[in-house]
Design an enzyme around this catalytic site. Structure first.
Site, mmCIF file in Angstrom:
data_model
loop_
_atom_site.group_PDB
_atom_site.id
_atom_site.type_symbol
_atom_site.label_atom_id
_atom_site.label_comp_id
_atom_site.label_asym_id
_atom_site.label_seq_id
_atom_site.Cartn_x
_atom_site.Cartn_y
_atom_site.Cartn_z
ATOM 1 N N ASP A 277 40.602 27.764 35.145
ATOM 2 C CA ASP A 277 40.502 28.281 36.509
ATOM 3 C C ASP A 277 40.356 27.103 37.461
ATOM 4 O OD1 ASP A 277 40.609 30.979 35.756
ATOM 5 O OD2 ASP A 277 38.445 31.129 35.539
ATOM 6 N N ASP B 267 45.248 35.245 37.325
ATOM 7 C CA ASP B 267 44.287 36.198 37.883
ATOM 8 C C ASP B 267 44.830 36.832 39.165
ATOM 9 O OD1 ASP B 267 42.523 35.451 35.846
ATOM 10 O OD2 ASP B 267 41.479 34.003 37.109
#
Length: 169
Positions: A124, A140
């Site tokens: 991330d 995401d």
């Protein structure tokens, strides 16, 4: 015969879009690893938005840490459902947004699945510091946007008879 050709073109287009989506997700994660890992966050807008490397061993918002088998099973179930759904949505212009949502959700699920399989965690790197939103990635975004639009369409746009054609075919 023309309908079979048209359906085949739609399926090939969907596969290509998934491949491009997954490639872009993996490309951005490679950039994050190469340029952010072990570095201070790259601040785009001070106290608002930055790129910050994070290895996420859980799901959204850091829940279910280190539950890799669970994630593999969930991705398998979601993938089977998304493929079934895509194959059952009639090839009409009106229902095209449903197929696009399926492509986005599937791309995101596969993008993060590749990370879990290859690395044991998900990379991330987007962080909205202003609202302290959990760090996230391109996959995401695909899943969130695809799911949000799908829910909106199912709840507010399509009529019951539109959906009957999908779930009762």
């Amino acid at each position: 015969m023309d309908s079979i050709k048209s359906r085949g073109r739609h399926y090939i287009s969907a596969i290509l879009l998934v491949l491009v989506g997954v490639w872009f997700d993996q490309f951005t994660k490679t950039l994050a690893v190469d340029h952010l890992k072990g570095q201070e966050p790259f601040i785009l807008l001070k106290n608002v938005f930055q790129f910050e490397y994070l290895e996420n061993h859980g799901a959204a918002f850091g829940i279910l840490q280190n539950k890799q088998i669970f994630f593999f099973i969930i991705v398998l179930i979601i993938s089977v459902f998304i493929i079934w759904f895509y194959l059952h949505v009639p090839m009409t212009k009106k229902l095209l947004p449903l197929r696009i949502c399926a492509v986005f959700i599937f791309s995101g699920a596969i993008g993060n699945f590749i990370d879990r399989l290859k690395l044991g965690y998900v990379v991330d790197f987007f962080y909205f510091k202003l609202i302290d939103f959990p760090v996230f990635n391109v996959a995401d975004i695909y899943v969130t946007v695809g799911t949000f639009i799908l829910a909106f369409l199912l709840l507010f746009y399509y009529k019951e008879e539109d959906l009957d054609r999908i779930f009762h075919s």
